[in-house]
Design an enzyme around this catalytic site. Structure first.
Site, PDB file in Angstrom:
ATOM      1  N   CYS A 137      12.321  67.025  12.223  1.00 48.85           N
ATOM      2  CA  CYS A 137      13.445  67.185  11.301  1.00 48.85           C
ATOM      3  C   CYS A 137      12.977  67.798   9.980  1.00 48.85           C
ATOM      4  O   CYS A 137      12.385  67.113   9.148  1.00 48.85           O
ATOM      5  CB  CYS A 137      14.099  65.827  11.055  1.00 48.85           C
ATOM      6  N   CYS A 140      14.565  66.257   6.824  1.00 48.92           N
ATOM      7  CA  CYS A 140      14.038  64.938   6.445  1.00 48.92           C
ATOM      8  C   CYS A 140      12.636  65.071   5.834  1.00 48.92           C
ATOM      9  O   CYS A 140      12.331  64.434   4.829  1.00 48.92           O
ATOM     10  CB  CYS A 140      13.934  64.008   7.655  1.00 48.92           C
ATOM     11  N   ASP A 141      11.770  65.879   6.452  1.00 46.95           N
ATOM     12  CA  ASP A 141      10.350  65.869   6.085  1.00 46.95           C
ATOM     13  C   ASP A 141       9.868  67.118   5.340  1.00 46.95           C
ATOM     14  O   ASP A 141       8.777  67.111   4.773  1.00 46.95           O
ATOM     15  CB  ASP A 141       9.495  65.688   7.354  1.00 46.95           C
TER      16      ASP A 141
END
Ligand SMILES: Cc1cc2nc3c(=O)[nH]c(=O)nc-3n(C[C@H](O)[C@H](O)[C@H](O)COP(=O)(O)OP(=O)(O)OC[C@H]3O[C@@H](n4cnc5c(N)ncnc54)[C@H](O)[C@@H]3O)c2cc1C
Length: 312
Positions: A137, A140-141
């Site tokens: 992701c 997200c990261d």
């Protein structure tokens, strides 16, 4: 959820917390059906993407932003939503019982809008370095890789979008793709091509991910070692259909639930829609459409099973 009656038999329980489930629930509520939504994680897959530009009526928003709007719409209709994971479904007499770890729920009809899970590459180092340089992701990261060099594995539109998002933070993004041309939407393909920070390495697979306490390099299938700080894997997804299969719902060779144009499965009273179902093109809007059809078909089904002629 406070005030929820778990002994009650709902007209329809929708499994999932993504756009398909919420689209289905909104229509079910407007058909005056007693609806409950049970989702493991609210938002679903779309909530992990940084930009959505193809949902009609909304020129541009984030996936999270889109799902906030879905939530607001759902709340305006007072549709109950429970965060839980359903682990089994059984048919008892004329209704279905759905079990989570600690609770059970009853319904006359069930809609599977359980979506899919990201596919893994299944190569050495992938599991070991997940969360330490391997991610599924970018939204997200991605921000953890400011000024670093990363790669995105895959050649789909999603892979292109992940690379574009990452390019906002990192120094360099390599798209590593086994094919000869990425399969992104033309607009995203052009954005990738025009982006100086993105380079595509074609006809290449990665065979291994290496590092110490975090990722340091990947090994290509031609044996070459390539230094990299992060590996973002975007190679498609597997449908969450195990639960459905256990109760005899038919799936195709890709494990997708087989549905007809009414979103019906082979079991009367059970419907499916969205990424878990067998349509070849999977997007939020197509999932919503199938979910809406499922709500309508459930409405018809409930009318039929509760009509006086059937009860006599
Ligand atoms: C990087 C990326 C970018 C994308 N960009 C776009 C885009 O721009 N536009 C677009 O339209 N689409 C886009 N897509 C595709 C889109 O995300 C999916 O088509 C869409 O999310 C499918 O919705 P769904 O509700 O069917 O499934 P999902 O969104 O996967 O939701 C499934 C839900 O079911 C829940 N669930 C699963 N099993 C259970 C269980 N046993 N009990 C309870 N709940 C359960 C999950 O927690 C989840 O909430 C993108 C996908 C990716 C990966």
């Amino acid at each position: 959820m406070e005030g929820l009656d778990t002994e009650k038999i709902y007209d329809i329980i929708v499994l999932g917390g993504g756009p398909t489930a919420i689209g289905c629930a909104i229509y079910a509520a407007r058909f005056a059906l007693d609806v409950l939504v049970i989702g493991k994680v609210f938002g679903g897959l779309i909530a992990t993407t940084h930009i959505v530009e193809n949902y009609p009526g909304i020129t541009s928003t984030s996936g999270q932003g889109l799902m906030e709007m879905f939530k607001e719409h759902m709340n305006s209709l007072r549709i109950p939503y429970i965060s839980d994971e359903i682990r089994s479904v059984e048919k008892v007499n004329e209704h279905f019982i759905l079990h989570s770890f600690f609770q059970k729920f009853k319904a006359k009809s069930v809609v599977f809008a359980t979506g899919s899970e990201r596919k893994k590459l299944g190569i050495p180092g992938e599991e070991e370095f997940t969360g330490r340089g391997v991610s599924y992701c970018a939204t997200c990261d991605g921000p953890f890789y400011r000024d670093k060099e990363v790669c995105v594995i895959g050649g789909s539109d999603s892979a292109a979008k992940e690379a574009l998002f990452l390019s906002q933070n990192v120094n360099k993004v390599y798209i590593i793709y086994r094919g000869e041309e990425i399969r992104a939407e033309p607009i995203n393909k052009k954005r990738v091509e025009d982006n100086e920070k993105i380079e595509i390495i074609y006809k290449t697979n990665i065979a291994e991910i290496k590092g110490d306490n975090k990722v340091k390099s990947v090994i290509f299938d031609n044996g070459k070692e390539f230094e990299i700080d992060g590996v973002f894997i975007e190679v498609g997804s597997n449908p969450n259909s195990d639960l459905a299969k256990k109760i005899g719902i038919k799936t195709n060779e890709k494990d997708e639930i087989i549905i007809n144009r009414k979103s019906e499965t082979n079991i009367p009273g059970i419907f499916a829609a969205g990424d878990v179902a067998d349509a070849p093109f999977k997007q939020a809007i197509t999932g919503v459409a199938e979910g809406v059809i499922a709500a309508y078909s459930a409405f018809d089904y409930i009318k039929e099973i509760t009509s006086p002629t059937i009860l006599e």
